[in-house]
Design a protein around this motif. Structure first.
Motif, PDB file in Angstrom:
ATOM      1  N   ARG A  78      32.102  50.924  45.609  1.00  0.00           N
ATOM      2  CA  ARG A  78      33.328  50.381  46.181  1.00  0.00           C
ATOM      3  C   ARG A  78      33.646  49.181  45.294  1.00  0.00           C
ATOM      4  NH1 ARG A  78      33.817  47.761  52.164  1.00  0.00           N
ATOM      5  NH2 ARG A  78      36.060  47.993  52.311  1.00  0.00           N
ATOM      6  N   VAL A  79      34.916  49.035  44.889  1.00  0.00           N
ATOM      7  CA  VAL A  79      35.254  47.986  43.929  1.00  0.00           C
ATOM      8  C   VAL A  79      36.148  46.925  44.560  1.00  0.00           C
ATOM      9  CG1 VAL A  79      36.450  47.489  41.770  1.00  0.00           C
ATOM     10  CG2 VAL A  79      35.030  49.530  41.951  1.00  0.00           C
ATOM     11  N   ILE A  80      35.784  45.670  44.344  1.00  0.00           N
ATOM     12  CA  ILE A  80      36.679  44.582  44.716  1.00  0.00           C
ATOM     13  C   ILE A  80      37.299  44.086  43.431  1.00  0.00           C
ATOM     14  CG2 ILE A  80      36.870  42.288  45.732  1.00  0.00           C
ATOM     15  CD1 ILE A  80      34.392  43.090  47.436  1.00  0.00           C
ATOM     16  N   LEU A  81      38.574  44.377  43.286  1.00  0.00           N
ATOM     17  CA  LEU A  81      39.321  43.984  42.089  1.00  0.00           C
ATOM     18  C   LEU A  81      39.848  42.576  42.335  1.00  0.00           C
ATOM     19  CD1 LEU A  81      41.877  46.338  40.308  1.00  0.00           C
ATOM     20  CD2 LEU A  81      42.306  43.887  40.547  1.00  0.00           C
ATOM     21  N   ALA A  82      39.200  41.589  41.744  1.00  0.00           N
ATOM     22  CA  ALA A  82      39.584  40.196  41.977  1.00  0.00           C
ATOM     23  C   ALA A  82      40.541  39.726  40.889  1.00  0.00           C
ATOM     24  CB  ALA A  82      38.338  39.316  42.015  1.00  0.00           C
ATOM     25  N   LEU A 108      41.489  35.685  43.715  1.00  0.00           N
ATOM     26  CA  LEU A 108      40.357  34.828  43.311  1.00  0.00           C
ATOM     27  C   LEU A 108      40.667  34.163  41.972  1.00  0.00           C
ATOM     28  CD1 LEU A 108      37.441  33.773  43.390  1.00  0.00           C
ATOM     29  CD2 LEU A 108      36.660  36.010  42.659  1.00  0.00           C
ATOM     30  N   ASP A 109      40.888  32.840  42.048  1.00  0.00           N
ATOM     31  CA  ASP A 109      41.078  32.052  40.828  1.00  0.00           C
ATOM     32  C   ASP A 109      39.733  31.396  40.525  1.00  0.00           C
ATOM     33  OD1 ASP A 109      41.563  30.134  38.905  1.00  0.00           O
ATOM     34  OD2 ASP A 109      43.461  29.458  39.772  1.00  0.00           O
ATOM     35  N   VAL A 110      39.058  31.882  39.490  1.00  0.00           N
ATOM     36  CA  VAL A 110      37.686  31.401  39.248  1.00  0.00           C
ATOM     37  C   VAL A 110      37.634  29.937  38.815  1.00  0.00           C
ATOM     38  CG1 VAL A 110      36.844  33.725  38.649  1.00  0.00           C
ATOM     39  CG2 VAL A 110      37.590  32.182  36.823  1.00  0.00           C
ATOM     40  N   ASP A 118      36.876  30.561  49.374  1.00  0.00           N
ATOM     41  CA  ASP A 118      37.772  31.257  50.315  1.00  0.00           C
ATOM     42  C   ASP A 118      37.596  32.769  50.208  1.00  0.00           C
ATOM     43  OD1 ASP A 118      38.695  28.818  51.101  1.00  0.00           O
ATOM     44  OD2 ASP A 118      40.604  28.924  50.009  1.00  0.00           O
ATOM     45  N   CYS A 119      37.494  33.263  48.978  1.00  0.00           N
ATOM     46  CA  CYS A 119      37.336  34.700  48.760  1.00  0.00           C
ATOM     47  C   CYS A 119      36.017  35.174  49.386  1.00  0.00           C
ATOM     48  CB  CYS A 119      37.368  35.001  47.257  1.00  0.00           C
ATOM     49  SG  CYS A 119      37.027  36.723  46.879  1.00  0.00           S
ATOM     50  N   ALA A 120      34.953  34.405  49.147  1.00  0.00           N
ATOM     51  CA  ALA A 120      33.639  34.774  49.701  1.00  0.00           C
ATOM     52  C   ALA A 120      33.691  34.780  51.230  1.00  0.00           C
ATOM     53  CB  ALA A 120      32.569  33.802  49.200  1.00  0.00           C
ATOM     54  N   ALA A 121      34.402  33.795  51.809  1.00  0.00           N
ATOM     55  CA  ALA A 121      34.502  33.711  53.276  1.00  0.00           C
ATOM     56  C   ALA A 121      35.281  34.908  53.830  1.00  0.00           C
ATOM     57  CB  ALA A 121      35.180  32.401  53.674  1.00  0.00           C
ATOM     58  N   ARG A 122      36.371  35.282  53.146  1.00  0.00           N
ATOM     59  CA  ARG A 122      37.158  36.445  53.619  1.00  0.00           C
ATOM     60  C   ARG A 122      36.297  37.708  53.620  1.00  0.00           C
ATOM     61  NH1 ARG A 122      41.041  34.273  50.198  1.00  0.00           N
ATOM     62  NH2 ARG A 122      40.670  35.890  48.629  1.00  0.00           N
TER      63      ARG A 122
END
Ligand code: NAP
Length: 274
Positions: A78-82, A108-110, A118-122
């Protein structure tokens, strides 16, 4: 009479050929036996079911990142395209979904630590665990070192180095908890001491620091890979290899078996010097 004297010399030649044949006949047989012995000692490798794994690729809306996302999806993940621009991420995800791949887009702005958190929390809230992290997002800058503004340096450093650190901090603890994970840092030969640090200052320094970060994170098991010169917007006219080839080198490390190498620097599939 002189002709008769030469005959013994001519007879000696075939004897040499026989000797050569004997050596040739002995060697392969010995090698085959040795290979068999080593092979029989190795424990059977457990196949990994990639359909149970989720891979997050940063900077995946184009270039190498997009193709890595495709190849990991094709492997079953499964891919999370950030992407820092979610709309661009959605656009990039469409053809992958049309191929039947399982793709979720995440903003996701690295270069922004809060954006990473925020991305990790979502993802946590959605009950999604990241098993494979590909720190791919990167930028290039050509400013000469003696006139390099701090702001320019920091922008490149935040993206190419700190971004990878923040993403690692956000996702490696979960991997350690679940006792399985893969982290791949997309580095560059232009930031390698063994190859003379040939990149422009910001880029070379940020990638050298990324390599150092990889060593320091080695306990959490990341591998660093240099994709080669790949035809993307970043490489411009210098790109030689196809995006598929470059991304394949990254995907290869992300899909390594459990007994694969760790904490190393790879050129293609081969271990190399930092
Ligand atoms: P690219 O086509 O320019 O793609 C770079 C990607 O990074 C884009 O998706 C870009 O998003 C994203 N990005 C930039 N800043 C970001 C940020 N702050 N947050 C999130 N995403 C960000 O470059 P590429 O050639 O595919 O490069 C990918 C990686 O490979 C880089 O780390 C690069 O250093 C490395 N690399 C490339 C080559 C090569 O030959 N191409 C060689 C060695 C290493 P936007 O569309 O929003 O800008």
């Amino acid at each position: 009479m002189p002709a008769a004297k030469k005959k013994p010399a001519a007879r000696k030649a075939p004897a040499k050929k026989v000797a050569a044949k004997k050596v040739a006949a002995k060697k392969p047989a010995a090698k085959k036996t040795a290979v068999k012995k080593v092979a029989s000692k190795k424990p059977a490798r457990k196949a990994i079911d990639w359909t149970t794994k989720t891979a997050l690729v940063t900077g995946a809306n184009r270039g190498i990142g997009l193709e890595v996302a495709r190849q990991l999806g094709q492997a079953g993940c499964r891919v999370i395209l950030a992407a820092r621009d979610a709309a661009l991420g959605e656009e990039a995800a469409q053809p992958l979904r049309a191929e039947g791949l399982d793709v979720r887009v995440e903003k996701l702005d690295v270069s922004d630590e809060q954006s990473v958190k925020d991305c990790a929390a979502r993802l946590r809230q959605a009950g999604i665990a990241v098993d494979i992290l590909v720190n791919n997002a990167g930028i290039y800058d050509r400013t000469p070192v003696l006139t390099l503004p701090t702001e320019t340096f920091m922008n490149v450093f935040r993206t190419n180095t700190l971004g990878a650190l923040w993403c690692s901090q956000a996702f490696i603890p979960g991997m350690i908890e679940r006792q399985w994970g893969r982290v791949v840092m997309v580095s560059s030969g232009l930031g390698t001491f063994s190859r003379g640090m040939l990149g422009h200052p910001c880029y070379a320094i940020s990638k050298a620091a990324l390599n150092a970060l990889t060593v320091k994170l080695a306990q959490a098991a990341p591998d660093a890979v240099r994709p080669g010169w790949v035809k993307t917007r970043l490489a411009g006219d210098l790109g030689k290899d196809s995006v598929e080839t470059g991304a394949g080198r990254v995907a290869y490390l992300a899909l390594l078996p459990d007994d694969g190498p760790t904490g190393g620097y790879f050129r293609g599939q081969r271990s190399s010097r930092w």
